[in-house]
Design a protein around this motif. Structure first.
Motif, mmCIF file in Angstrom:
data_model
loop_
_atom_site.group_PDB
_atom_site.id
_atom_site.type_symbol
_atom_site.label_atom_id
_atom_site.label_comp_id
_atom_site.label_asym_id
_atom_site.label_seq_id
_atom_site.Cartn_x
_atom_site.Cartn_y
_atom_site.Cartn_z
ATOM 1 N N ARG A 25 0.836 -1.205 0.000
ATOM 2 C CA ARG A 25 0.000 0.000 0.000
ATOM 3 C C ARG A 25 0.870 1.255 0.000
ATOM 4 O O ARG A 25 0.543 2.251 -0.647
ATOM 5 C CB ARG A 25 -0.944 -0.022 1.208
ATOM 6 N N ASN A 37 2.041 1.642 -3.479
ATOM 7 C CA ASN A 37 0.941 2.113 -4.323
ATOM 8 C C ASN A 37 0.780 3.626 -4.211
ATOM 9 O O ASN A 37 0.574 4.324 -5.212
ATOM 10 C CB ASN A 37 -0.373 1.435 -3.921
ATOM 11 N N GLY A 38 0.874 4.131 -2.966
ATOM 12 C CA GLY A 38 0.748 5.568 -2.767
ATOM 13 C C GLY A 38 1.861 6.339 -3.442
ATOM 14 O O GLY A 38 1.630 7.389 -4.067
ATOM 15 N N GLU A 77 1.426 5.992 -7.417
ATOM 16 C CA GLU A 77 0.252 6.698 -7.937
ATOM 17 C C GLU A 77 0.575 8.166 -8.209
ATOM 18 O O GLU A 77 0.234 8.715 -9.257
ATOM 19 C CB GLU A 77 -0.900 6.584 -6.935
ATOM 20 N N GLU A 88 -1.450 3.671 5.079
ATOM 21 C CA GLU A 88 -0.218 3.396 4.350
ATOM 22 C C GLU A 88 -0.197 4.011 2.957
ATOM 23 O O GLU A 88 0.825 4.556 2.514
ATOM 24 C CB GLU A 88 0.010 1.879 4.252
ATOM 25 N N THR A 89 -1.321 3.900 2.226
ATOM 26 C CA THR A 89 -1.369 4.487 0.887
ATOM 27 C C THR A 89 -1.169 5.995 0.969
ATOM 28 O O THR A 89 -0.418 6.590 0.179
ATOM 29 C CB THR A 89 -2.707 4.163 0.207
ATOM 30 N N GLU A 90 -1.831 6.609 1.934
ATOM 31 C CA GLU A 90 -1.671 8.048 2.134
ATOM 32 C C GLU A 90 -0.229 8.377 2.532
ATOM 33 O O GLU A 90 0.337 9.388 2.092
ATOM 34 C CB GLU A 90 -2.630 8.534 3.227
#
Length: 638
Positions: A17, A20-21, A24, A245-247
């Motif tokens: 994650r 991914n953040g 992105e 986690e993504t944030e």
């Protein structure tokens, strides 16, 4: 813009994650991201871990605009220390995730409030009394903070804790199983609440509890952390803490980008976590995923695992069965075509004569651990897969990581770099370009391990062949002079005799005895005596060019055998030896002079002729020469 991400694994949901953040935002901006990662979490072998973490020595960070360091995923303190030093020496901006280092920007997630809130919930809502805690690894910052928060929550509520009910795990399900087994074997009442430092260990604990006859949550309350996919889609769903986690990944990239562009920002940022109370602690599940999407994901995952499991299983057999490096490349190409990543580069350390360097270390008994544990100065790429086609690339400096033609800047591309090694022996690295294989497939790292094992298998086979060759040479060659010993001479001489008989050619047998070896030994020592003998062997080897077999017959005696000789040709051969001896004496710088007495015989070979008899005839001729030489020296004396 070009950034590096240093992260010790991509197999857990939390790490994925975060990536991914980062990706992105970075890909949208057109920033190129180079992810250097390894899989050293669950291996107890120091040497394997060293081989994995060597990947962090690969990037020249001066070539990057900035770096994101997830130091909490690398457990080896020496590796982290070296990474921090390397980043500082590069003088580039760095965002550190979850761990604070002096001089680096920090971006983290709250650990304390999550575990603290879970413990208070278990105490106040579910009246838990006897707690157990399954920690992450001892050196891990997250697990340390969660353990300290757990103890604080109990202390603040005046609940005693029996330290025997603490267990160090490694974040994997198996350690959760082992923890419950350990708790079960302790004397006294079993815990009514088990708090695990992540969801994977909580799931391992669940199945061990079930095996022991305990029901969750009726008899034991169970909680995890991270709100992983496996935990939130389990039945019962695992009470957990969802971290942003993504944030975290997205904001870490944005902060790094702003610093690179000269914008100011806060040096420390901590994101808050979110408590999720659900079925494994006895609460109502109010955030379950829609059943349809869950079923679709399960089916998709099942198909992927089934397909990739077959690839991993069959590639293991095909790779380790490859008899040569070239055949191994053929097999790897076949499987890469099946997997079909966007880009795949198999980068190998250039070692002269294939695995010769390693073989020399092994054969000579020298220990060159450091040399084997580092990347070679030069790299080649024997296998490249791009746009559905294969190619290769020759040598380039390891500092380049990949040749410029394969890394077009500013396109929002991302590369995942993983080590190729066996234990601490570095073979190279693989680069997966613009592909999420290392993030989305838990089995792809096993495919890379199959390549590692095959390379080691080839190295060992090569080393074994070299040792057999060396042993064969030791059996038939004299180790001092490197000409045939008796075993070698008597092995090949019959073939030469057979040819001479078939072609009706004479046999030439020369017997050579060194002059003055005893005086050299007595006056200069046996090392010089060995050099005396070795020099003669060198001369005979250098004059070899007409099919002669050369043997060290005894201490200072040599035998030469050939065919199709005449007396004139034999005399010419002896003169060449004598000239070579004179040249050696003029250039050697030795106080003593090399000398030899030689005698030969020419024989018409016959069937069943004894080789010893042929040598004896030449020996007698040599003796005549030596005797005559002594007589001349005696007559010259006053």
């Amino acid at each position: 813009m070009k950034i590096a991400v240093l992260i010790g694994g991509l197999r857990f949901d939390s790490q994925r994650r975060i990536m991914n953040g980062i990706l992105e935002k970075a890909v949208f901006d057109g920033t190129d991201v180079y992810i250097f990662t390894c899989d050293s979490w669950t291996y107890s072998s120091f040497y394997y871990t060293k081989g994995e973490t060597a990947i962090f020595s690969l990037p020249d960070l001066k070539d990057y605009d900035g770096v994101i360091l997830h130091g909490d995923t690398v457990y080896d303190k020496s590796v982290i220390s070296e990474l921090v030093k390397k980043i500082r020496e590069a003088r580039i901006p760095c965002i550190s995730l979850n761990v604070k280092y002096p001089g680096m920007l920090y971006m983290g997630m709250d650990n304390a409030n999550g575990i603290y809130g879970i413990v208070e919930h278990l105490l106040r809502v579910h009246q838990a009394k006897r707690f157990a805690f399954i920690s992450g690894p001892e050196e891990n910052m997250d697990s340390t903070e969660r353990w300290e928060s757990f103890r604080k929550a109990l202390a603040d509520n005046k609940i005693p804790f029996d330290n025997r009910y603490f267990y160090y795990g490694d974040y994997h399900p198996e350690s959760g199983k082992k923890a419950v087994g350990y708790f079960y074997d302790l004397p006294g009442a079993f815990p009514d609440a088990i708090v695990a430092a992540n969801d994977e260990m909580a799931l391992g604990a669940f199945y061990k509890l079930k095996e022991l006859g305990y029901e969750v949550p009726e008899q034991v309350l169970l909680t995890g952390y991270d709100n992983a996919i496996v935990g939130r889609n389990h039945s019962p769903r695992i009470t957990s803490v969802e971290r942003p986690e993504t944030e975290l990944g997205a904001k870490a990239y944005e902060k790094l980008r702003d610093v690179i562009l000269g914008k100011e920002g806060s040096e420390e940022t901590t994101l808050k976590s979110h408590l999720i109370f659900t079925e494994s602690c006895g609460c109502h599940d109010s955030e379950a995923e829609p059943e349809e999407s869950f079923r679709m994901k399960m089916i998709t995952d099942k198909l992927h695992v089934t397909e990739f499991s077959e690839i991993v299983k069959s590639s293991s057999a095909d790779f380790t069965g490859a008899p040569t490096f070239e055949q191994l490349l053929v097999e790897i190409r076949r499987y890469i075509k099946l997997i079909n990543p966007n880009e795949f580069y198999m980068c190998m350390c250039v070692v002269e004569d294939s695995y010769q360097t390693d073989r020399n270390y092994e054969i000579t008994g020298k220990t060159q651990i450091e040399a084997l544990s580092q990347y070679a100065p030069e790299i080649c790429i024997p296998l490249i897969y791009r746009r559905g086609e294969f190619e290769n690339y020759g040598r380039f400096p390891v500092e380049k990581f990949l040749p410029d033609k394969y890394t077009v800047a500013g396109k929002g591309r991302f590369y995942t770099v993983v080590p190729l090694h066996y234990q601490d022996r570095c073979y190279g690295y693989c680069v997966i370009g613009n592909s999420r294989l290392m993030m989305d497939s838990e089995l792809f790292h096993l495919f890379i391990m199959n390549i590692n094992n095959a390379l080691e298998n080839l190295r060992k086979q090569s080393m074994l062949n070299s040792m057999v060759h060396r042993l064969n040479r030791m059996w038939i060659y004299d180790t001092l002079t490197e000409v045939f010993n008796r075993a070698g001479f008597f092995k090949f001489a019959p073939n030469l005799i057979r040819e001479a008989i078939d072609r009706k050619e004479n046999l030439f047998i020369l017997f050579l005895d060194l002059d003055g070896l005893k005086s050299v030994n007595d006056r200069y020592g046996h090392d010089e005596g060995d050099a005396f003998i070795k020099a003669m062997g060198m001369i005979l080897r250098q004059l070899h060019g007409n099919g002669e077999l050369v043997m060290r017959y005894g201490g200072d005696e040599f035998v030469v055998m050939s065919k199709n000789y005449t007396d004139e040709k034999a005399a010419g051969y002896i003169r060449r030896i004598e000239r070579s001896i004179d040249e050696y004496n003029m250039t050697s710088g030795k106080e003593y002079k090399l000398g030899a007495s030689m005698g030969y015989s020419l024989v018409e070979p016959e069937e069943d002729m004894k080789l010893e008899d042929l040598i004896e005839v030449a020996d007698q001729e040599m003796y005549k020469v030596k005797k005559a030489k002594k007589e001349r020296l005696k007559n010259q004396q006053p």
